[in-house]
Design an enzyme around this catalytic site. Structure first.
Site, PDB file in Angstrom:
ATOM      1  N   SER A 155       0.790  -1.233   0.000  1.00  0.00           N
ATOM      2  CA  SER A 155       0.000   0.000   0.000  1.00  0.00           C
ATOM      3  C   SER A 155       0.821   1.281   0.000  1.00  0.00           C
ATOM      4  CB  SER A 155      -0.962   0.009   1.179  1.00  0.00           C
ATOM      5  OG  SER A 155      -2.048  -0.851   0.937  1.00  0.00           O
ATOM      6  N   LYS A 176       0.027   3.777  -2.680  1.00  0.00           N
ATOM      7  CA  LYS A 176      -0.939   4.866  -2.550  1.00  0.00           C
ATOM      8  C   LYS A 176      -0.272   6.229  -2.422  1.00  0.00           C
ATOM      9  CE  LYS A 176      -4.631   2.040  -0.476  1.00  0.00           C
ATOM     10  NZ  LYS A 176      -4.025   0.711  -0.363  1.00  0.00           N
ATOM     11  N   SER A 216      -6.150   3.127   4.477  1.00  0.00           N
ATOM     12  CA  SER A 216      -5.573   2.423   3.327  1.00  0.00           C
ATOM     13  C   SER A 216      -6.662   1.800   2.452  1.00  0.00           C
ATOM     14  CB  SER A 216      -4.587   1.349   3.799  1.00  0.00           C
ATOM     15  OG  SER A 216      -3.682   1.008   2.761  1.00  0.00           O
TER      16      SER A 216
END
Length: 543
Positions: free
Chosen positions: A99, A102, A347
Site C-alpha cells: 500500500s 498509494k 488504506s
C-alpha cells in the site's frame, strides 16, 4: 554529503553506502536495545554492539535481524529541508511496496484533480412530463463517488419526489460510463474476490459505512435461539441485491464459533457456513458485491419507492445519459482533501482505484487504469521520479506486480513538500500512536511509548511477504527526516517491529555528537503480528 535528488537511479551498487556522512557533524545512536526488545519486539543479532554507534551502523544492525534472513530490503533516509542523503541500503532495488503505492497515487490525484475536486451523482430525466408522470426514462449517473451511502441515494430520491415526479413510465437506467467496464485490477488475487478490500470498481456504487468501503455490504450473523436453529442473517444497507444461502447451524452454548461468510464467484449469493453457539457473538463480515452499478441502482430504486416514486420499467445498467436529459437531483461528495483522510488513514484500496480512473478521465478523457496510471507517471516524471524505472499496475498496491524502490518513495516525499496542497496531503498520513482511527489510522497502535509517538507519520503497506513504511519523522533536534523502508521476501509473521525500530532510531538520533538520549516511557505497544494484510483491511476494525 550527497543530496538524494543528485543520486539519480543509476550507479548504485545496492549495498549500504556510508560515504555520504556529514563532514561537520557526527550522527549518534543512543537507543537502548533493551527498550527495543521489550517495546518493539526487536532484538539485536548476536554479536551486535549494544553501545553507541553511527546511524548507518544502527540501521544495518536492525536490518540484520534474523526475521530478514533470505529477504530483501530497500531503505533510504534523507534530511527533509536540504535533501541531504543520510542513509541508503539498496536504494534502487525494485520491491513490492504493497500500500505504499498509494503515495504516488494520492499525490498525483491532489495535483491533477485538485484538493477541491468532488464527485457528483445526478438523477436526470429523458422524456416529457405530464403532471406528476414522467413519460420517459430516469437516469442515475455516477462519476465515481466512493463515499456515496444509502442515505445519499435516499436524498436523491427525496429530491426527485420533491420535483413533483411520482411516476416514471419508463426505465431506470444506471449510467456508469465515465469508467470502463474493467472491474478488477491487474493480477488481483482470485481468492480475495469476495473481500471488501478487493471490491469491483465502477463509477456508480454504494458504501455501507462511514469508512466508505464502497462496493460492499456488511453481513451480520447471529446465533439462533436454540441448538439446531439456523443463524439469523442481516445485511447493511438493507437490500435484496444480495441473497443468502445459510448452511450454518446454531450449536449448544460453549460450542465452536467458526462461521464463514463468503460470496460465490460471479453471483450475489453469499454463503454462510459453519457453526455458532447459542448466546455467542456470531460474526460480522464485509463482503464485496458482484456488479456495483446494479447495487447502486437497486438501492436507489428502493429509495424511490420509499418516497412514493414508482418506476414502471426495468432497470438497465451501463447506459449513457443523453445530452438532452434534464437534471432532477444531484449529490456532491466531500472534496478530495477531506476524502484523503479515510483513503490514506485506513488504506482504502477502492478509493485509490477510483482516483486512478478519474485521473485518466481528466487527463485523456478515458476512465481506465491504463489512462490513469499514465497520468500518475506523468506527475512522477514532473517531480523527478523516473517512471521508466518502476512498475505500477494499480492505484492501491493490491497487485503483487507493483515494483518501486525506497529511493523513489523518498524522492517523492521530498518533492511533495513544495506543493501548495502538501499540508492537506500530509495530514492524511497515519500518525504513530495517535489513538483516534481517523488520525492514527494504520499506525495508531505502533511506536507508543517512544519518541516516534505522535511524531512519525507515514504510509504503511502489508501483503504476504511484503511490508513497507514511508513518511516523515523529527529527530531529537527537531529536524524533519524523510524515510522509506520496503521489506520483501521474508518468511516471518511480521517485520513491522523492524520498521518501527528504524523509525524510533531516527526519532532518537541527533546531529550533535555530544548529545545523549535516554529512553523514556514504559515501552511501546507493538503492531499486530499477523500482517498478511493491512490491519485496517481486517474487519471489524483492528487498527
Amino acid at each position: 554529503m550527497r543530496r538524494l535528488a543528485e543520486t539519480g537511479e543509476t550507479g548504485e551498487t545496492g549495498e549500504t553506502n556510508r560515504s555520504h556522512k556529514p563532514r561537520r557533524r557526527a550522527w549518534t545512536w543512543a537507543v537502548v536495545l533493551g527498550v527495543l526488545v521489550a517495546g518493539l519486539g526487536w532484538s539485536a543479532p548476536a554479536g551486535a554492539d549494544p553501545g553507541t554507534s553511527g546511524l548507518p551502523e544502527a540501521i544495518d544492525t536492525i536490518l540484520g535481524d534474523s526475521r530478514m534472513e533470505g529477504g530483501a530490503a530497500s531503505v533510504v533516509v534523507a534530511e527533509a529541508a536540504s535533501g541531504d542523503l543520510l542513509y541508503q541500503h539498496a536504494p534502487t532495488s525494485r520491491l513490492m511496496p504493497a500500500s505504499n503505492t498509494k503515495l504516488p497515487t494520492s499525490a498525483a490525484a491532489m495535483e491533477i484533480l485538485g484538493p477541491d475536486h468532488t464527485f457528483t451523482t445526478d438523477v436526470l430525466a429523458a422524456g416529457r412530463r405530464h403532471g406528476a408522470t414522467l413519460k420517459g426514462d430516469l437516469y442515475l449517473r455516477g462519476t465515481g463517488d466512493p463515499t456515496a451511502l444509502a442515505a445519499d441515494y435516499d436524498s436523491l430520491a427525496a429530491q426527485v419526489a420533491a420535483s413533483g415526479v411520482s411516476r416514471v413510465d419508463g426505465r431506470l437506467l444506471a449510467d456508469d460510463t465515465r469508467f470502463d467496464r474493467n472491474r478488477l485490477g491487474r493480477a488481483w488475487a482470485a481468492d480475495d474476490e469476495s473481500s471488501y478490500y478487493s471490491a469491483q470498481i465502477s463509477a456508480l456504487s454504494v458504501a455501507p459505512d462511514t469508512d466508505y468501503d464502497t462496493g460492499s455490504v456488511i453481513v451480520e450473523v447471529a446465533p439462533g435461539a436454540a441448538a439446531g436453529d439456523k443463524p439469523k442473517v442481516t445485511v447493511t444497507p438493507k437490500t435484496t441485491y444480495v441473497n443468502f444461502d445459510v448452511r450454518a447451524t446454531t450449536v449448544a452454548a460453549g460450542g465452536a464459533n467458526d462461521l464463514t461468510v463468503e460470496r460465490e464467484h460471479g453471483t450475489n449469493t453469499i454463503v454462510v457456513s459453519g457453526t455458532t453457539p447459542v448466546g455467542g457473538s456470531g460474526a460480522q463480515e464485509w463482503v464485496s458485491v458482484w456488479e456495483p452499478t446494479g447495487y447502486a441502482a437497486a438501492v436507489f430504486r428502493d429509495a424511490l419507492t420509499a418516497h412514493g416514486v414508482q418506476v414502471t420499467g426495468a432497470t438497465r445498467l451501463g447506459r449513457a445519459t443523453p445530452a438532452t436529459a434534464r437534471r432532477l437531483a444531484s449529490h456532491a461528495s466531500m472534496p478530495l482533501k477531506d476524502l484523503l483522510i479515510p483513503f490514506m488513514k485506513l488504506s482504502n484500496n477502492m478509493h485509490a482505484e477510483i482516483l486512478t480512473k478519474t485521473m485518466g478521465l481528466k487527463v485523456s478523457g478515458e476512465g481506465s487504469w491504463s489512462a490513469g496510471l499514465a497520468a500518475v507517471s506523468g506527475y512522477l516524471k514532473g517531480v523527478g521520479v523516473d517512471p521508466g524505472k518502476l512498475r505500477q499496475v494499480d492505484g492501491s498496491g493490491l497487485s503483487r506486480m507493483n515494483n518501486l524502490t525506497a529511493g523513489q518513495f523518498a524522492k517523492l516525499l521530498l518533492a511533495v513538500r513544495a506543493e501548495p496542497w502538501y499540508a492537506a496531503w500530509r495530514t492524511s498520513l497515519p500518525v504513530a500512536c495517535a489513538p483516534e482511527r481517523f488520525v492514527g489510522g494504520t499506525l495508531r497502535t505502533r511506536m507508543c511509548g517512544t519518541p516516534a509517538a505522535l511524531n512519525a507519520v507515514g504510509k504503511t503497506g502489508s501483503l504476504t511477504g511484503a511490508s513497507a513504511l514511508s513518511g516523515y519523522v523529527k529527530d531529537a533536534d527537531g529536524r524533519e527526516l524523510v524515510y522509506s523502508i520496503v521489506l520483501n521476501n521474508y518468511l516471518a509473521a511480521s517485520v513491522k517491529p523492524l520498521e518501527d525500530a528504524i523509525v524510533v532510531t531516527l526519532a532518537r538520533s541527533t546531529a550533535d555528537a555530544t548529545a545523549t538520549v535516554k529512553p523514556t516511557g514504559p515501552g511501546a505497544r507493538s503492531a499486530e503480528r499477523t500482517t498478511d494484510l493491512e490491519c485496517s483491511w481486517r474487519k471489524p476494525a483492528r487498527c
